[in-house]
Scaffold this active site. Structure first.
Site, PDB file in Angstrom:
ATOM      1  N   LYS A   1       0.837  -1.214   0.000  1.00  0.00           N
ATOM      2  CA  LYS A   1       0.000   0.000   0.000  1.00  0.00           C
ATOM      3  C   LYS A   1       0.869   1.259   0.000  1.00  0.00           C
ATOM      4  O   LYS A   1       0.656   2.174  -0.785  1.00  0.00           O
ATOM      5  CB  LYS A   1      -0.941   0.019   1.221  1.00  0.00           C
ATOM      6  CG  LYS A   1      -1.899  -1.160   1.280  1.00  0.00           C
ATOM      7  CD  LYS A   1      -2.853  -1.077   2.466  1.00  0.00           C
ATOM      8  CE  LYS A   1      -2.159  -1.126   3.814  1.00  0.00           C
ATOM      9  NZ  LYS A   1      -1.467  -2.406   4.106  1.00  0.00           N
TER      10      LYS A   1
ATOM     11  N   ARG B   1      11.598  -5.722   4.694  1.00  0.00           N
ATOM     12  CA  ARG B   1      11.363  -4.279   4.464  1.00  0.00           C
ATOM     13  C   ARG B   1      12.365  -3.420   5.240  1.00  0.00           C
ATOM     14  O   ARG B   1      12.692  -3.681   6.389  1.00  0.00           O
ATOM     15  CB  ARG B   1       9.955  -3.900   4.914  1.00  0.00           C
ATOM     16  CG  ARG B   1       9.770  -2.371   4.910  1.00  0.00           C
ATOM     17  CD  ARG B   1       8.351  -1.953   5.007  1.00  0.00           C
ATOM     18  NE  ARG B   1       7.654  -2.498   6.137  1.00  0.00           N
ATOM     19  CZ  ARG B   1       6.342  -2.385   6.302  1.00  0.00           C
ATOM     20  NH1 ARG B   1       5.613  -1.759   5.394  1.00  0.00           N
ATOM     21  NH2 ARG B   1       5.761  -2.901   7.361  1.00  0.00           N
TER      22      ARG B   1
HETATM   23  P1  AP5 Z   1       0.461   0.652   8.664  1.00  0.00           P
HETATM   24  O1  AP5 Z   1       1.692   1.438   8.585  1.00  0.00           O
HETATM   25  O2  AP5 Z   1      -0.726   1.078   7.872  1.00  0.00           O
HETATM   26  O3  AP5 Z   1       0.853  -0.858   8.354  1.00  0.00           O
HETATM   27  P2  AP5 Z   1       0.173  -2.002   7.486  1.00  0.00           P
HETATM   28  O4  AP5 Z   1      -1.207  -1.860   6.965  1.00  0.00           O
HETATM   29  O5  AP5 Z   1       0.410  -3.196   8.323  1.00  0.00           O
HETATM   30  O6  AP5 Z   1       0.884  -1.916   6.170  1.00  0.00           O
HETATM   31  P3  AP5 Z   1       2.399  -1.814   5.983  1.00  0.00           P
HETATM   32  O7  AP5 Z   1       2.846  -0.405   6.049  1.00  0.00           O
HETATM   33  O8  AP5 Z   1       3.104  -2.809   6.869  1.00  0.00           O
HETATM   34  O9  AP5 Z   1       2.537  -2.409   4.522  1.00  0.00           O
HETATM   35  P4  AP5 Z   1       2.195  -1.804   3.117  1.00  0.00           P
HETATM   36  O10 AP5 Z   1       0.978  -2.490   2.553  1.00  0.00           O
HETATM   37  O11 AP5 Z   1       2.197  -0.312   3.124  1.00  0.00           O
HETATM   38  O12 AP5 Z   1       3.436  -2.369   2.310  1.00  0.00           O
HETATM   39  P5  AP5 Z   1       4.787  -1.632   1.822  1.00  0.00           P
HETATM   40  O13 AP5 Z   1       4.487  -0.761   0.644  1.00  0.00           O
HETATM   41  O14 AP5 Z   1       5.530  -1.053   2.963  1.00  0.00           O
HETATM   42  O15 AP5 Z   1      -0.028   0.519  10.174  1.00  0.00           O
HETATM   43  C1  AP5 Z   1       0.871   0.205  11.221  1.00  0.00           C
HETATM   44  C2  AP5 Z   1       0.107   0.160  12.539  1.00  0.00           C
HETATM   45  O16 AP5 Z   1      -0.503   1.457  12.812  1.00  0.00           O
HETATM   46  C3  AP5 Z   1      -1.075  -0.827  12.593  1.00  0.00           C
HETATM   47  O17 AP5 Z   1      -0.653  -2.127  12.930  1.00  0.00           O
HETATM   48  C4  AP5 Z   1      -1.947  -0.166  13.670  1.00  0.00           C
HETATM   49  O18 AP5 Z   1      -1.450  -0.431  14.956  1.00  0.00           O
HETATM   50  C5  AP5 Z   1      -1.788   1.320  13.392  1.00  0.00           C
HETATM   51  N1  AP5 Z   1      -2.806   1.823  12.455  1.00  0.00           N
HETATM   52  C6  AP5 Z   1      -2.576   2.366  11.210  1.00  0.00           C
HETATM   53  N2  AP5 Z   1      -3.742   2.705  10.629  1.00  0.00           N
HETATM   54  C7  AP5 Z   1      -4.726   2.362  11.509  1.00  0.00           C
HETATM   55  C8  AP5 Z   1      -6.152   2.446  11.471  1.00  0.00           C
HETATM   56  N3  AP5 Z   1      -6.803   2.943  10.403  1.00  0.00           N
HETATM   57  N4  AP5 Z   1      -6.847   2.008  12.551  1.00  0.00           N
HETATM   58  C9  AP5 Z   1      -6.224   1.521  13.636  1.00  0.00           C
HETATM   59  N5  AP5 Z   1      -4.868   1.393  13.723  1.00  0.00           N
HETATM   60  C10 AP5 Z   1      -4.134   1.810  12.673  1.00  0.00           C
HETATM   61  O19 AP5 Z   1       5.567  -2.922   1.247  1.00  0.00           O
HETATM   62  C11 AP5 Z   1       6.076  -3.922   2.131  1.00  0.00           C
HETATM   63  C12 AP5 Z   1       7.445  -4.407   1.617  1.00  0.00           C
HETATM   64  O20 AP5 Z   1       7.262  -5.093   0.386  1.00  0.00           O
HETATM   65  C13 AP5 Z   1       8.439  -3.270   1.324  1.00  0.00           C
HETATM   66  O21 AP5 Z   1       9.735  -3.676   1.708  1.00  0.00           O
HETATM   67  C14 AP5 Z   1       8.371  -3.097  -0.204  1.00  0.00           C
HETATM   68  O22 AP5 Z   1       9.622  -2.656  -0.738  1.00  0.00           O
HETATM   69  C15 AP5 Z   1       8.029  -4.505  -0.651  1.00  0.00           C
HETATM   70  N6  AP5 Z   1       7.192  -4.519  -1.849  1.00  0.00           N
HETATM   71  C16 AP5 Z   1       6.160  -3.683  -2.154  1.00  0.00           C
HETATM   72  N7  AP5 Z   1       5.609  -4.021  -3.340  1.00  0.00           N
HETATM   73  C17 AP5 Z   1       6.321  -5.121  -3.778  1.00  0.00           C
HETATM   74  C18 AP5 Z   1       6.237  -5.938  -4.948  1.00  0.00           C
HETATM   75  N8  AP5 Z   1       5.318  -5.705  -5.909  1.00  0.00           N
HETATM   76  N9  AP5 Z   1       7.110  -6.972  -5.063  1.00  0.00           N
HETATM   77  C19 AP5 Z   1       8.035  -7.205  -4.103  1.00  0.00           C
HETATM   78  N10 AP5 Z   1       8.175  -6.456  -2.985  1.00  0.00           N
HETATM   79  C20 AP5 Z   1       7.310  -5.433  -2.824  1.00  0.00           C
END
Ligand code: AP5
Ligand code: ZN
Length: 216
Positions: A13, A127
């Site tokens: 995301k 990551r």
């Molecule tokens: P938040 O930061 O939103 O974490 P998340 O939803 O768990 O999502 P991530 O940021 O971990 O992953 P992402 O989907 O953004 O993936 P990314 O692009 O980094 O939330 C963190 C915490 O905050 C929650 O647990 C909660 O406690 C709180 N919170 C936040 N919002 C909330 C809400 N609305 N309500 C309540 N609590 C809330 O990619 C991941 C990795 O994969 C990276 O290393 C990237 O380089 C790699 N990657 C990306 N795309 C690809 C691809 N196509 N192929 C290979 N690798 C890839």
């Protein structure tokens, strides 16, 4: 355009939000980023949020909804926005609908990034995030040329506290229980478009932009 990105932790995301928001010329609003900024500044909101984040739990709805309401009231969000990581529960989605209805507007589209749990675990465990510019890297899938140093700004990279294996498992459980129901919620509104979020980052971006274009 008023757009929501939904998908499991590690679906990409944050990675895609940056490209899509730039493409649409709208601000990217990430609740995770706002919480992490508050944690690093030691604000009362950050102190409260950290307890939940470290446990892989969602921050309570009331706290999160109030924070988003304030952010959407800022002038740059008046004409459109991309929400990354919000809403994450049915009450958050209902609160967002109401907030936008009160402003005389509504969401245009909810884009779901679809990936399986094994891929999520591979992505989260490798990551790395830049301390300077916030760019998201991956040790295997998107490595920097010098280990631990951002190619874009030269600052050091760090691993998020919540990317430990036991916290990742808790986040996946929380997603399945509380966030996955949003697929039905937005499906019933006719606003949900799912895309395959596997394969190279650029391919996923093309699929996302095609989905937005075909939607209108
Ligand atoms: P938040 O930061 O939103 O974490 P998340 O939803 O768990 O999502 P991530 O940021 O971990 O992953 P992402 O989907 O953004 O993936 P990314 O692009 O980094 O939330 C963190 C915490 O905050 C929650 O647990 C909660 O406690 C709180 N919170 C936040 N919002 C909330 C809400 N609305 N309500 C309540 N609590 C809330 O990619 C991941 C990795 O994969 C990276 O290393 C990237 O380089 C790699 N990657 C990306 N795309 C690809 C691809 N196509 N192929 C290979 N690798 C890839
Ligand atoms: Zn950087």
């Amino acid at each position: 355009m008023r757009l929501v990105l939904v998908g499991p932790p590690g679906a990409g995301k944050g990675t895609q939000a940056e490209f899509i928001a730039a493409h649409l010329s709208v601000p990217k609003i990430s609740t995770g980023d706002i919480f992490r900024a508050n944690v690093s500044q030691g604000t009362p909101l950050g102190v409260e949020a950290k307890r939940y984040m470290d446990a892989g739990k969602l921050v309570p709805d009331e706290v999160t909804i109030n924070m988003v309401r304030d952010r959407l009231a800022e002038p740059d969000a008046a004409e459109g926005f991309l929400l990354d990581g919000f809403p994450r529960t049915t009450p958050q989605a209902a609160a967002l609908d109401k907030l936008l209805a009160d402003l005389g507007t509504a969401l245009d589209i909810v884009l779901e990034l679809v990936v399986d749990d094994d891929e999520v675990i591979r992505r989260l465990s490798g990551r790395r995030t830049c301390r300077g510019c916030g760019k998201i890297w991956h040790v295997e899938f998107d490595p920097t040329s010098r280990e631990g140093i951002c190619d874009r700004c030269g600052a050091e990279l760090f691993q998020r506290d919540d990317d430990k294996p036991e916290t990742i498992a808790a986040r996946l459980r929380e997603y399945a229980e509380k966030t996955a129901p949003l697929v039905d919620y937005y499906g019933a509104q006719g606003k949900l478009v799912g895309i395959d979020a596997t394969g190279p980052v650029e391919d996923v971006t093309v699929r996302a932009i095609d989905a937005l274009r075909s939607y209108g």
